[in-house]
Design an enzyme around this catalytic site. Structure first.
Site, PDB file in Angstrom:
ATOM      1  CB  ALA A 298      -0.935   0.004   1.212  1.00 39.97           C
ATOM      2  CB  ALA A 299       4.051   2.263   1.494  1.00 42.75           C
ATOM      3  N   PRO A 300       3.018   4.506  -0.688  1.00 44.53           N
ATOM      4  CG  PRO A 300       3.320   6.653  -1.588  1.00 44.53           C
ATOM      5  CD  PRO A 300       3.398   5.188  -1.945  1.00 44.53           C
ATOM      6  N   GLY A 302      -1.220   6.324  -1.831  1.00 48.10           N
ATOM      7  CA  GLY A 302      -1.949   7.040  -2.872  1.00 48.10           C
ATOM      8  C   GLY A 302      -3.128   6.256  -3.413  1.00 48.10           C
ATOM      9  CE  LYS A 303      -1.052   2.310  -8.032  1.00 43.20           C
ATOM     10  NZ  LYS A 303       0.200   2.935  -7.547  1.00 43.20           N
ATOM     11  CG  ASP A 321       4.576  -1.396   2.518  1.00 42.18           C
ATOM     12  OD1 ASP A 321       4.254  -1.112   1.353  1.00 42.18           O
ATOM     13  OD2 ASP A 321       5.761  -1.514   2.885  1.00 42.18           O
ATOM     14  CG  ASP A 459       0.955  -0.434  -7.407  1.00 38.22           C
ATOM     15  OD1 ASP A 459       1.013  -0.540  -8.642  1.00 38.22           O
ATOM     16  OD2 ASP A 459       1.539   0.464  -6.772  1.00 38.22           O
ATOM     17  CB  CYS A 510       5.351   2.229 -11.887  1.00 38.35           C
ATOM     18  SG  CYS A 510       6.519   1.830 -10.564  1.00 38.35           S
TER      19      CYS A 510
END
Length: 593
Positions: A298-300, A302-303, A321, A459, A510
């Protein structure tokens, strides 16, 4: 090399030769050359996600416009377009993304560095990571300064350039200088006549000094800085001050190659600076109010917060995380945005599934009640079969979030990246980090039973070869790129177990690396027959790669099959969308038996 051309911004992204050959096969040489060029530059706009819980996009646009016009001290600087007009602020026109706001930047601009031959400017040399942040709109802060010219005083005009990693004899890459180095450069032009500079120009063409003027180029890093100048600014500290203090602005960079506004400390809690593909990934998950959602890495945050806003802060989002400090970052962001449906825990994604034996062996008290014991997967096909508290969470799962821990995260076996090795060296050298000084607490989780969530977002940690601006890519090898993919498959194996039948799993990265994108999707579809690619909304990215890649060592990498490429979204940095490189795949989960 024209001596005056050194004061420019024209970086060339250096790749491992085998990696470059791999990407040329995947994208084609011309396309990959465009991607490499785009990666060295920031996007031409800043993408802002409005916190719909606290504000509206219209209200945010009005506030940002006022700040821009006032050129206030809130950290947001006015960005001038080439025609002299102020930067336009607009609402995203993509259906469903009306709460996204774009603020345009400009560049690249040609910077005048003074009389570059006869009176070269004083220089401040910054680290690559500092330069990448500056290209996105940040200031030059003290920790990012590596070296500067002698006799730099506060108020002096200075040119800011970048120190790039260079290959060593052992094949490793490093910046071959100590922080605080004095940049010798060339002697002042006023002490030499025109014939001296003609001689110096010939030396530059040879990229070295000659027998006639052995002392002309006395700076061993002089040629390495050519084409890596990112702007002119005003020194806010003297040379001595830059290397004496530990924080603060070193250079006010008021004339930049790329002009993007900084949103530091601007409308905190109301807006969040986020790349467009990351926002699209949250939409692809399509979370609904009242559902239970897991953000595995999850960090930081945003999503995580984007998902919470799409759910109108109703339901439960578990943000996990493996880093204690990163979990604290998610907590702070959630609190700043006023979101209450997010719970956090420290959890290694490779250990996300809590086996029945682990649950049955432990009996933990939560709010005075004992947890139930689970003995088999069949007993927990969904949340309905688990005793839960008023929030709908099982006691067995709540028992997994106990006692903060500062132990080091699991590195995933043999798949350890170079960056992780450097981090571990830093931990050994510097001792304990900021965990002990901040006083924060992150509950440690033992994992969750299978079929615990309606939707899961993975992610995945990746090679990040889609992030921009990027000035260096030399560390990655073909083997390391494959290892990234293997590591992500292990995380995917965990994620797929946690989604209930009828649920949704979204996988995103990414990076532009097919080993971490299309190859992982191929693996998932071949191994888990109950998974199928699902349609994504909105769909603004391009198609994935179809086919396979055969490597010289005999390894064969399978990508997507015809028809599947249009079911994923691949964001190309060189496309008209001008985004980072990003990849999204959405899976529907059918009957697992």
């Amino acid at each position: 090399m024209n001596p005056s051309s050194r004061y420019s911004y024209d970086p060339v992204l250096r790749w491992d030769p085998e990696v470059e050959d791999y990407f040329n096969k995947a994208y084609g040489p011309d396309h990959f050359a465009r991607i490499s060029k785009a990666l060295t530059r920031p996007s031409s706009y800043s993408c802002i996600r409005v916190n719909a819980v606290k504000a509206t996009s219209d209200a945010v646009i009005e506030k940002l416009t006022k700040i821009l016009n006032d050129d206030s001290e809130d950290g947001l600087k006015l960005v001038q377009q080439p025609d002299g007009s102020s930067s336009p602020i607009s609402k995203c026109q993509i259906p469903g993304l009306e709460y996204v706001v774009f603020v345009n930047g400009s560049g690249p601009h040609r910077i005048e560095y003074g009389s570059e031959l006869e009176n070269p400017p004083k220089e401040v040399l910054v680290s690559r990571k500092c330069a990448e942040a500056v290209l996105r709109g940040a200031q030059v802060y003290v920790p990012g300064v590596l070296a500067c010219t002698a006799h730099v005083e506060k108020g002096d005009a200075v040119a800011v350039c970048v120190a790039m990693e260079q290959p060593g004899d052992d094949g490793d890459w490093s910046v071959n200088m100590t922080r605080g180095t004095t940049l010798q450069g060339l002697p002042s032009g006023k002490n030499h006549n025109s014939s001296f500079f003609m001689l110096w120009s010939r030396c530059l063409l040879n990229l070295s000094s000659c027998d006639m003027c052995p002392s002309v180029i006395v700076d061993p890093f002089y040629c390495e800085r050519s084409g890596l100048y990112i702007g002119m600014g005003t020194a806010m500290l003297s040379r001595a001050g830059m290397f004496r203090v530990s924080h603060g602005v070193a250079v006010d960079l008021n004339n930049r190659v790329f002009r993007l506004p900084s949103f530091h400390n601007v409308l905190e809690g109301e807006i969040f600076l986020q790349n467009l593909p990351s926002i699209v990934a949250a939409h692809a998950l399509d979370p609904q109010r009242g559902e239970r959602v897991l953000d595995m890495c999850a960090a930081p945050g945003g999503k995580t917060t984007a998902i919470a806003i799409l759910m109108n802060d109703e339901g439960e989002i578990v943000a996990a995380d493996r880093s204690h400090n990163k979990v604290l970052d998610v907590q702070r962001l959630s609190a700043e945005m006023g979101l209450t449906c997010i719970t956090t825990c420290k959890l290694d994604a490779l250990k996300s599934v809590c086996l029945p034996s682990t649950l049955s062996d432990s009996t933990t008290s939560v709010n005075g009640d004992s947890s139930v014991s689970l003995t088999s997967h069949s007993e927990v096909p969904s949340n309905e079969g688990i005793a839960s508290d008023a929030s709908g969470r099982s006691e067995a799962e709540k028992s997994c979030e106990e006692n903060a821990s500062t132990e080091q995260p699991n590195n995933g076996g043999d798949n350890v990246s170079q960056s992780e090795i450097r981090k571990n060296k830093g931990r050994l050298k510097n001792g304990r980090g900021r965990t002990q000084s901040q006083g924060g607490r992150a509950g440690k989780s033992k994992g969750f039973p299978p079929n615990s969530f309606d939707r899961v977002l993975l992610d995945a940690p990746c090679s990040a070869l889609g992030l921009r601006p990027r000035l260096f890519a030399g560390l990655e090898t073909v083997i390391s790129l494959r290892n990234h993919g293997r590591y992500q498959r292990k995380m995917f194996d965990q994620a797929v177990q946690l989604v209930r039948v009828g649920g949704v799993l979204v996988y995103s990265t990414c990076t532009i690396n097919p080993s971490e994108n299309e190859a992982v999707v191929r693996y998932a579809l071949d191994k888990y027959k109950f998974l199928s690619l699902a349609t994504q909304h909105p769909r603004i990215g391009g198609p994935g790669l179809v086919g396979r890649c055969e490597f010289p060592d005999g390894y064969v990498e399978e990508w997507l099959k015809p028809g599947e490429e249009k079911m994923v979204q691949k964001f190309d940095p060189s496309s008209e969308l001008d985004t980072i490189g990003f990849f999204i795949a959405k899976f529907s989960v059918g009957p697992k038996d």
